[in-house]
Design a protein around this motif. Structure first.
Motif, PDB file in Angstrom:
ATOM      1  N   ASN A   1      42.756  34.178  40.851  1.00  0.00           N
ATOM      2  CA  ASN A   1      43.586  35.081  41.651  1.00  0.00           C
ATOM      3  C   ASN A   1      45.035  34.602  41.693  1.00  0.00           C
ATOM      4  O   ASN A   1      45.965  35.410  41.651  1.00  0.00           O
ATOM      5  CB  ASN A   1      43.023  35.255  43.065  1.00  0.00           C
ATOM      6  CG  ASN A   1      43.033  33.977  43.874  1.00  0.00           C
ATOM      7  OD1 ASN A   1      42.743  32.890  43.372  1.00  0.00           O
ATOM      8  ND2 ASN A   1      43.353  34.098  45.152  1.00  0.00           N
TER       9      ASN A   1
ATOM     10  N   SER B   1      46.569  35.337  38.273  1.00  0.00           N
ATOM     11  CA  SER B   1      46.829  36.765  38.165  1.00  0.00           C
ATOM     12  C   SER B   1      48.106  37.150  38.907  1.00  0.00           C
ATOM     13  O   SER B   1      48.950  37.893  38.385  1.00  0.00           O
ATOM     14  CB  SER B   1      45.636  37.548  38.720  1.00  0.00           C
ATOM     15  OG  SER B   1      45.861  38.922  38.592  1.00  0.00           O
ATOM     16  N   GLN B   2      48.289  36.615  40.107  1.00  0.00           N
ATOM     17  CA  GLN B   2      49.508  36.899  40.880  1.00  0.00           C
ATOM     18  C   GLN B   2      50.752  36.384  40.167  1.00  0.00           C
ATOM     19  O   GLN B   2      51.777  37.073  40.099  1.00  0.00           O
ATOM     20  CB  GLN B   2      49.421  36.261  42.267  1.00  0.00           C
ATOM     21  CG  GLN B   2      48.410  36.897  43.176  1.00  0.00           C
ATOM     22  CD  GLN B   2      48.169  36.068  44.436  1.00  0.00           C
ATOM     23  OE1 GLN B   2      48.687  34.962  44.583  1.00  0.00           O
ATOM     24  NE2 GLN B   2      47.369  36.609  45.337  1.00  0.00           N
ATOM     25  N   ARG B   3      50.684  35.161  39.641  1.00  0.00           N
ATOM     26  CA  ARG B   3      51.847  34.577  38.957  1.00  0.00           C
ATOM     27  C   ARG B   3      52.196  35.374  37.703  1.00  0.00           C
ATOM     28  O   ARG B   3      53.363  35.655  37.434  1.00  0.00           O
ATOM     29  CB  ARG B   3      51.594  33.116  38.581  1.00  0.00           C
ATOM     30  CG  ARG B   3      51.318  32.185  39.734  1.00  0.00           C
ATOM     31  CD  ARG B   3      52.479  32.086  40.717  1.00  0.00           C
ATOM     32  NE  ARG B   3      52.169  31.181  41.791  1.00  0.00           N
ATOM     33  CZ  ARG B   3      51.637  31.535  42.967  1.00  0.00           C
ATOM     34  NH1 ARG B   3      51.378  32.805  43.218  1.00  0.00           N
ATOM     35  NH2 ARG B   3      51.379  30.641  43.884  1.00  0.00           N
ATOM     36  N   LEU B   4      51.180  35.734  36.922  1.00  0.00           N
ATOM     37  CA  LEU B   4      51.437  36.508  35.709  1.00  0.00           C
ATOM     38  C   LEU B   4      51.996  37.891  36.045  1.00  0.00           C
ATOM     39  O   LEU B   4      52.924  38.357  35.379  1.00  0.00           O
ATOM     40  CB  LEU B   4      50.161  36.631  34.873  1.00  0.00           C
ATOM     41  CG  LEU B   4      49.697  35.338  34.201  1.00  0.00           C
ATOM     42  CD1 LEU B   4      48.306  35.518  33.610  1.00  0.00           C
ATOM     43  CD2 LEU B   4      50.682  34.873  33.132  1.00  0.00           C
ATOM     44  N   ASP B   5      51.467  38.531  37.090  1.00  0.00           N
ATOM     45  CA  ASP B   5      51.996  39.838  37.501  1.00  0.00           C
ATOM     46  C   ASP B   5      53.474  39.735  37.870  1.00  0.00           C
ATOM     47  O   ASP B   5      54.276  40.604  37.508  1.00  0.00           O
ATOM     48  CB  ASP B   5      51.212  40.387  38.693  1.00  0.00           C
ATOM     49  CG  ASP B   5      49.820  40.883  38.328  1.00  0.00           C
ATOM     50  OD1 ASP B   5      49.513  41.000  37.121  1.00  0.00           O
ATOM     51  OD2 ASP B   5      49.025  41.133  39.263  1.00  0.00           O
ATOM     52  N   THR B   6      53.842  38.682  38.591  1.00  0.00           N
ATOM     53  CA  THR B   6      55.243  38.480  38.965  1.00  0.00           C
ATOM     54  C   THR B   6      56.115  38.291  37.730  1.00  0.00           C
ATOM     55  O   THR B   6      57.206  38.859  37.627  1.00  0.00           O
ATOM     56  CB  THR B   6      55.383  37.264  39.909  1.00  0.00           C
ATOM     57  OG1 THR B   6      54.674  37.541  41.114  1.00  0.00           O
ATOM     58  CG2 THR B   6      56.845  36.962  40.220  1.00  0.00           C
TER      59      THR B   6
ATOM     60  N   VAL C   1      55.527  39.352  34.701  1.00  0.00           N
ATOM     61  CA  VAL C   1      55.629  40.640  34.002  1.00  0.00           C
ATOM     62  C   VAL C   1      56.610  41.546  34.738  1.00  0.00           C
ATOM     63  O   VAL C   1      57.488  42.175  34.130  1.00  0.00           O
ATOM     64  CB  VAL C   1      54.240  41.314  33.872  1.00  0.00           C
ATOM     65  CG1 VAL C   1      54.372  42.759  33.393  1.00  0.00           C
ATOM     66  CG2 VAL C   1      53.349  40.514  32.925  1.00  0.00           C
ATOM     67  N   GLU C   2      56.501  41.604  36.059  1.00  0.00           N
ATOM     68  CA  GLU C   2      57.378  42.443  36.875  1.00  0.00           C
ATOM     69  C   GLU C   2      58.851  42.101  36.665  1.00  0.00           C
ATOM     70  O   GLU C   2      59.710  42.983  36.657  1.00  0.00           O
ATOM     71  CB  GLU C   2      57.016  42.261  38.359  1.00  0.00           C
ATOM     72  CG  GLU C   2      57.895  42.988  39.325  1.00  0.00           C
ATOM     73  CD  GLU C   2      57.561  42.625  40.776  1.00  0.00           C
ATOM     74  OE1 GLU C   2      58.482  42.720  41.612  1.00  0.00           O
ATOM     75  OE2 GLU C   2      56.411  42.239  41.070  1.00  0.00           O
TER      76      GLU C   2
ATOM     77  N   THR D   1      53.030  42.628  28.454  1.00  0.00           N
ATOM     78  CA  THR D   1      51.608  42.604  28.119  1.00  0.00           C
ATOM     79  C   THR D   1      51.366  43.418  26.860  1.00  0.00           C
ATOM     80  O   THR D   1      51.991  44.462  26.652  1.00  0.00           O
ATOM     81  CB  THR D   1      50.742  43.159  29.268  1.00  0.00           C
ATOM     82  OG1 THR D   1      51.180  44.469  29.593  1.00  0.00           O
ATOM     83  CG2 THR D   1      50.829  42.263  30.489  1.00  0.00           C
TER      84      THR D   1
ATOM     85  N   HIS E   1      44.533  42.027  27.830  1.00  0.00           N
ATOM     86  CA  HIS E   1      45.932  41.945  27.400  1.00  0.00           C
ATOM     87  C   HIS E   1      46.335  40.501  27.160  1.00  0.00           C
ATOM     88  O   HIS E   1      45.848  39.593  27.823  1.00  0.00           O
ATOM     89  CB  HIS E   1      46.861  42.524  28.480  1.00  0.00           C
ATOM     90  CG  HIS E   1      46.671  43.979  28.682  1.00  0.00           C
ATOM     91  ND1 HIS E   1      45.784  44.488  29.591  1.00  0.00           N
ATOM     92  CD2 HIS E   1      47.270  45.043  28.092  1.00  0.00           C
ATOM     93  CE1 HIS E   1      45.830  45.801  29.558  1.00  0.00           C
ATOM     94  NE2 HIS E   1      46.735  46.170  28.658  1.00  0.00           N
TER      95      HIS E   1
ATOM     96  N   TYR F   1      49.685  37.929  27.232  1.00  0.00           N
ATOM     97  CA  TYR F   1      50.968  37.801  27.923  1.00  0.00           C
ATOM     98  C   TYR F   1      51.938  37.176  26.935  1.00  0.00           C
ATOM     99  O   TYR F   1      51.808  36.017  26.573  1.00  0.00           O
ATOM    100  CB  TYR F   1      50.814  36.950  29.181  1.00  0.00           C
ATOM    101  CG  TYR F   1      49.935  37.634  30.194  1.00  0.00           C
ATOM    102  CD1 TYR F   1      50.490  38.479  31.146  1.00  0.00           C
ATOM    103  CD2 TYR F   1      48.560  37.477  30.166  1.00  0.00           C
ATOM    104  CE1 TYR F   1      49.691  39.150  32.056  1.00  0.00           C
ATOM    105  CE2 TYR F   1      47.751  38.134  31.079  1.00  0.00           C
ATOM    106  CZ  TYR F   1      48.320  38.964  32.014  1.00  0.00           C
ATOM    107  OH  TYR F   1      47.531  39.622  32.917  1.00  0.00           O
TER     108      TYR F   1
END
Length: 156
Positions: free
Chosen positions: A51, A54-59, A61-62, A68, A78, A80
């Protein structure tokens, strides 16, 4: 403990920390710069909770550090992939690694970086005009174009 936000601070270091200053993020970037692209690879290499990863990768990407790319349809998965903005972080991580080697690696560097000529390299900062190596004692702070009117710079 909840961390402070630097989002309103007019400082490039503070704004950078908003994106890459979380505990695991520099290690995720280190691995990405070494060629890791898949979630499970990051997770197994780092031992990070899924989790949190996932949060770090989402940030990342954002903020345009990663993009991705789908590599599997069923189930959808996907990779990264570092963007040019993400690849540009290698300089900062190289300097951080060297600092850690100097102050926290009493038995020597755990990893050496070698140029294609075979020599171990050390990143250095040089003046973009005259080419001289930079030393903090020879530098001064000046207001840049993004400085607020009337802002005060620290004196030495």
């Amino acid at each position: 403990m909840r961390r402070a936000s630097f989002v309103d601070m007019n400082c490039s270091i503070a704004q950078s920390l908003e994106v890459i200053g979380e505990w695991w993020t520099p290690l995720i970037l280190r691995d990405a710069l070494m060629g890791v692209t898949r979630f499970d690879e990051f997770q197994s290499r780092l031992g990070i909770a899924r989790n949190v990863l996932s949060q770090r990768l989402d940030t990342l990407v954002e903020h345009g550090i990663f993009t991705t790319v789908r590599y599997q349809e069923r189930p959808v998965r996907h990779e990264y992939v570092l963007t040019p903005k993400g690849r540009d972080l290698w300089r900062a991580l190289m300097m951080l690694r060297q600092w850690g080697d100097r102050w926290y690696a009493p038995d020597g560097a755990p990893v050496e970086v070698a140029h294609t000529c075979g020599s171990v390299v050390e990143a250095e900062l040089h003046c973009s005009e005259c080419g001289e190596r930079l030393h903090a004692r020879e530098l001064e702070l000046r207001h840049g174009p993004g400085a607020p009117d009337g802002g005060v710079l620290p004196s030495r």
